[in-house]
Design a protein around this motif. Structure first.
Motif, PDB file in Angstrom:
ATOM      1  N   ALA A 146       0.833  -1.206   0.000  1.00 33.35           N
ATOM      2  CA  ALA A 146       0.000   0.000   0.000  1.00 33.35           C
ATOM      3  C   ALA A 146       0.866   1.253   0.000  1.00 33.35           C
ATOM      4  CB  ALA A 146      -0.933  -0.005   1.209  1.00 33.35           C
ATOM      5  N   ARG A 147       1.940   1.236   0.765  1.00 37.73           N
ATOM      6  CA  ARG A 147       2.848   2.385   0.786  1.00 37.73           C
ATOM      7  C   ARG A 147       3.532   2.560  -0.568  1.00 37.73           C
ATOM      8  NH1 ARG A 147       3.844   0.270   6.070  1.00 37.73           N
ATOM      9  NH2 ARG A 147       5.675  -0.876   5.315  1.00 37.73           N
ATOM     10  N   GLU A 148       3.903   1.434  -1.181  1.00 39.57           N
ATOM     11  CA  GLU A 148       4.607   1.494  -2.463  1.00 39.57           C
ATOM     12  C   GLU A 148       3.754   2.116  -3.564  1.00 39.57           C
ATOM     13  OE1 GLU A 148       5.935  -2.403  -3.443  1.00 39.57           O
ATOM     14  OE2 GLU A 148       7.294  -2.569  -1.711  1.00 39.57           O
ATOM     15  N   ILE A 149       2.451   1.828  -3.559  1.00 41.41           N
ATOM     16  CA  ILE A 149       1.586   2.326  -4.639  1.00 41.41           C
ATOM     17  C   ILE A 149       0.872   3.623  -4.251  1.00 41.41           C
ATOM     18  CG2 ILE A 149       1.221  -0.008  -5.514  1.00 41.41           C
ATOM     19  CD1 ILE A 149      -1.606   0.083  -4.324  1.00 41.41           C
ATOM     20  N   GLY A 150       1.173   4.146  -3.076  1.00 41.11           N
ATOM     21  CA  GLY A 150       0.575   5.402  -2.656  1.00 41.11           C
ATOM     22  C   GLY A 150      -0.889   5.304  -2.266  1.00 41.11           C
ATOM     23  N   ALA A 151      -1.299   4.116  -1.792  1.00 38.17           N
ATOM     24  CA  ALA A 151      -2.688   3.950  -1.335  1.00 38.17           C
ATOM     25  C   ALA A 151      -2.874   4.674  -0.009  1.00 38.17           C
ATOM     26  CB  ALA A 151      -3.031   2.471  -1.180  1.00 38.17           C
ATOM     27  N   THR A 152      -3.915   5.475   0.083  1.00 39.98           N
ATOM     28  CA  THR A 152      -4.188   6.206   1.321  1.00 39.98           C
ATOM     29  C   THR A 152      -5.109   5.430   2.254  1.00 39.98           C
ATOM     30  OG1 THR A 152      -5.980   7.367   0.170  1.00 39.98           O
ATOM     31  CG2 THR A 152      -3.836   8.468   0.280  1.00 39.98           C
ATOM     32  N   LYS A 153      -5.822   4.447   1.728  1.00 45.36           N
ATOM     33  CA  LYS A 153      -6.697   3.609   2.544  1.00 45.36           C
ATOM     34  C   LYS A 153      -6.561   2.149   2.087  1.00 45.36           C
ATOM     35  CE  LYS A 153      -8.350   7.215   4.631  1.00 45.36           C
ATOM     36  NZ  LYS A 153      -9.544   7.928   4.180  1.00 45.36           N
ATOM     37  N   ILE A 154      -6.629   1.235   3.035  1.00 43.08           N
ATOM     38  CA  ILE A 154      -6.626  -0.201   2.748  1.00 43.08           C
ATOM     39  C   ILE A 154      -7.984  -0.737   3.165  1.00 43.08           C
ATOM     40  CG2 ILE A 154      -5.563  -2.428   3.257  1.00 43.08           C
ATOM     41  CD1 ILE A 154      -3.019  -0.910   4.024  1.00 43.08           C
ATOM     42  N   ALA A 155      -8.782  -1.204   2.210  1.00 45.59           N
ATOM     43  CA  ALA A 155     -10.142  -1.664   2.503  1.00 45.59           C
ATOM     44  C   ALA A 155     -10.168  -3.182   2.672  1.00 45.59           C
ATOM     45  CB  ALA A 155     -11.091  -1.251   1.374  1.00 45.59           C
ATOM     46  N   LEU A 156     -10.681  -3.622   3.818  1.00 49.85           N
ATOM     47  CA  LEU A 156     -10.820  -5.046   4.126  1.00 49.85           C
ATOM     48  C   LEU A 156     -12.294  -5.429   4.178  1.00 49.85           C
ATOM     49  CD1 LEU A 156      -8.130  -5.409   6.966  1.00 49.85           C
ATOM     50  CD2 LEU A 156      -7.837  -5.650   4.491  1.00 49.85           C
ATOM     51  N   GLY A 157     -12.571  -6.708   3.943  1.00 52.26           N
ATOM     52  CA  GLY A 157     -13.956  -7.158   3.825  1.00 52.26           C
ATOM     53  C   GLY A 157     -14.589  -7.674   5.096  1.00 52.26           C
ATOM     54  N   HIS A 158     -14.087  -7.284   6.270  1.00 52.13           N
ATOM     55  CA  HIS A 158     -14.700  -7.746   7.522  1.00 52.13           C
ATOM     56  C   HIS A 158     -16.087  -7.129   7.700  1.00 52.13           C
ATOM     57  CE1 HIS A 158     -10.273  -8.149   8.645  1.00 52.13           C
ATOM     58  NE2 HIS A 158     -10.747  -9.375   8.593  1.00 52.13           N
ATOM     59  N   HIS A 159     -17.030  -7.937   8.124  1.00 54.98           N
ATOM     60  CA  HIS A 159     -18.421  -7.496   8.285  1.00 54.98           C
ATOM     61  C   HIS A 159     -18.826  -7.508   9.763  1.00 54.98           C
ATOM     62  CE1 HIS A 159     -18.937 -11.808   8.637  1.00 54.98           C
ATOM     63  NE2 HIS A 159     -18.497 -11.971   7.392  1.00 54.98           N
ATOM     64  N   ARG A 160     -20.114  -7.236  10.000  1.00 59.83           N
ATOM     65  CA  ARG A 160     -20.617  -7.155  11.374  1.00 59.83           C
ATOM     66  C   ARG A 160     -20.310  -8.414  12.177  1.00 59.83           C
ATOM     67  NH1 ARG A 160     -26.857  -8.117  12.393  1.00 59.83           N
ATOM     68  NH2 ARG A 160     -26.045 -10.228  12.087  1.00 59.83           N
ATOM     69  N   ASP A 161     -20.524  -9.583  11.590  1.00 64.25           N
ATOM     70  CA  ASP A 161     -20.338 -10.829  12.328  1.00 64.25           C
ATOM     71  C   ASP A 161     -18.869 -11.052  12.685  1.00 64.25           C
ATOM     72  OD1 ASP A 161     -23.141 -12.779  11.545  1.00 64.25           O
ATOM     73  OD2 ASP A 161     -22.796 -10.804  10.720  1.00 64.25           O
ATOM     74  N   ASP A 162     -17.957 -10.651  11.799  1.00 65.25           N
ATOM     75  CA  ASP A 162     -16.530 -10.737  12.114  1.00 65.25           C
ATOM     76  C   ASP A 162     -16.201  -9.875  13.327  1.00 65.25           C
ATOM     77  OD1 ASP A 162     -15.753 -12.434   9.978  1.00 65.25           O
ATOM     78  OD2 ASP A 162     -15.735 -10.743   8.596  1.00 65.25           O
ATOM     79  N   ILE A 163     -16.772  -8.679  13.357  1.00 71.28           N
ATOM     80  CA  ILE A 163     -16.516  -7.748  14.458  1.00 71.28           C
ATOM     81  C   ILE A 163     -17.028  -8.327  15.773  1.00 71.28           C
ATOM     82  CG2 ILE A 163     -17.163  -5.492  15.413  1.00 71.28           C
ATOM     83  CD1 ILE A 163     -17.143  -4.434  12.522  1.00 71.28           C
ATOM     84  N   LEU A 164     -18.232  -8.903  15.751  1.00 71.83           N
ATOM     85  CA  LEU A 164     -18.806  -9.449  16.981  1.00 71.83           C
ATOM     86  C   LEU A 164     -18.079 -10.719  17.424  1.00 71.83           C
ATOM     87  CD1 LEU A 164     -22.633  -8.892  16.428  1.00 71.83           C
ATOM     88  CD2 LEU A 164     -20.945  -7.417  17.550  1.00 71.83           C
ATOM     89  N   GLU A 165     -17.658 -11.543  16.475  1.00 71.99           N
ATOM     90  CA  GLU A 165     -16.881 -12.729  16.833  1.00 71.99           C
ATOM     91  C   GLU A 165     -15.579 -12.317  17.523  1.00 71.99           C
ATOM     92  OE1 GLU A 165     -16.307 -14.948  13.269  1.00 71.99           O
ATOM     93  OE2 GLU A 165     -18.430 -15.426  13.038  1.00 71.99           O
ATOM     94  N   THR A 166     -14.933 -11.283  16.992  1.00 67.30           N
ATOM     95  CA  THR A 166     -13.693 -10.800  17.588  1.00 67.30           C
ATOM     96  C   THR A 166     -13.935 -10.263  18.993  1.00 67.30           C
ATOM     97  OG1 THR A 166     -12.817 -10.232  15.405  1.00 67.30           O
ATOM     98  CG2 THR A 166     -11.773  -9.179  17.309  1.00 67.30           C
TER      99      THR A 166
END
Length: 306
Positions: A146-166
């Protein structure tokens, strides 16, 4: 348009009688709305951002890419989207699937190749889960790219259930009240991770993915491990939702409405400095004030017991 028969049998609701061409659109609309709300609430994407969408080949990341490409065309701001997949050297990984799929979308994409599979298998004792090490290696590679290509945001596919499981995994096995944040800055400050699907239920994503017929690539490294505590917690949450629909949404909402003074964390709230102050009237447990005169007058009007 491919519609999975198992999906149709398992999800008998008013939408399943719609024509195949309309079904994904009907399922997509609430996903876009929920993601747009999360992006707005946490200011995940801003003018001029270059968003690196991490694709694993699973239903969540495919859905995430669809949503961001849709919003890119309609949002009142301009931002770039670039898709990135990390080929971790898993035996039998179908290297042709994602390039072929992404080429049909016309989205800029890059395929990274790093043999983390061998490292994970070598370092993980027999019978132990591979997720922690695999995730750490993958995160390091993606952050660096991400740093190499100048990405300002990294988007991940975690959803509500992932958050609650964590959340519950941390409570049960780590003794910490901690979940996945919708927006996170890396320790060195050079990357910002966003989770636009934070408000979305996994079941709704599954329905959309099945209706779209995404070319799903299963994770043979860790997805088949039966002793994953995350899987056990996930089944617990699914049971709660079946018995009490809406419970998981309430748990998620509770993470946005934290009352520090009603927990036990001494760093979050200064309990030590609490002391009696000069009386200005009594205060009920719910925070409602009862001026002393009105309180005493109310008592005098109550019937005596006995």
């Amino acid at each position: 348009m491919f519609l999975c028969p198992a999906f149709l049998r398992a999800n008998r609701d008013p939408m399943t009688h719609l024509p195949a061409s309309q079904l994904p659109k009907q399922l997509f609309a609430p996903l876009v709305k929920g993601a747009a709300q999360a992006i707005t609430d946490y200011r995940m994407i801003e003018e001029g951002d270059r968003v690196m969408v991490c694709l694993s080949g699973g239903k969540d990341s495919y859905t995430l890419l669809d949503i961001l490409l849709h919003l890119q065309k309609r949002a009142p701001i301009q931002f770039e989207v670039v898709a990135v997949n990390l080929d971790q050297g898993q035996p039998g990984f179908p290297t042709h699937v994602l390039p072929e799929y992404l080429s049909t979308l016309g989205v800029p994409f890059q395929i990274l190749t790093e043999d983390t599979y061998s490292i994970v298998k070598e370092k993980t004792p027999e019978g132990k889960t591979t997720c922690a090490l695999c995730s750490r290696l993958r995160r390091g590679i993606l952050y660096s790219h991400a740093r190499e290509i100048g990405a300002t945001k990294i988007a991940l596919g975690h959803h509500r259930d992932d958050i609650l499981e964590t959340l519950f995994l941390n409570m049960f096995f780590g003794a910490r009240l901690k979940a996945m944040p919708p927006k996170l800055q890396s320790d060195d400050g050079t990357n910002v991770v966003i989770r636009p699907l934070a408000y979305l239920a996994e079941r709704d994503i599954e329905r959309y993915a099945a209706a779209k017929g995404f070319p799903i690539i299963p994770c043979n490294l860790c997805g088949s491990q039966e002793n994953l505590q995350r899987k056990i917690v996930g089944e617990m949450l699914e049971g709660w939702e079946r018995e009490h629909p809406g419970r998981l949404q309430n748990v998620l909402r509770s993470l946005t409405r934290v009352t520090g003074s009603h927990l036990l964390d001494r760093e979050l709230f200064d309990f030590a400095s609490l002391s009696v102050r000069p009386s200005e009237g009594d205060r009920g447990f719910d925070g409602e004030e009862y001026p002393e005169r009105e309180f005493l007058a109310g008592l005098s009007e109550m019937p005596m017991l006995g």
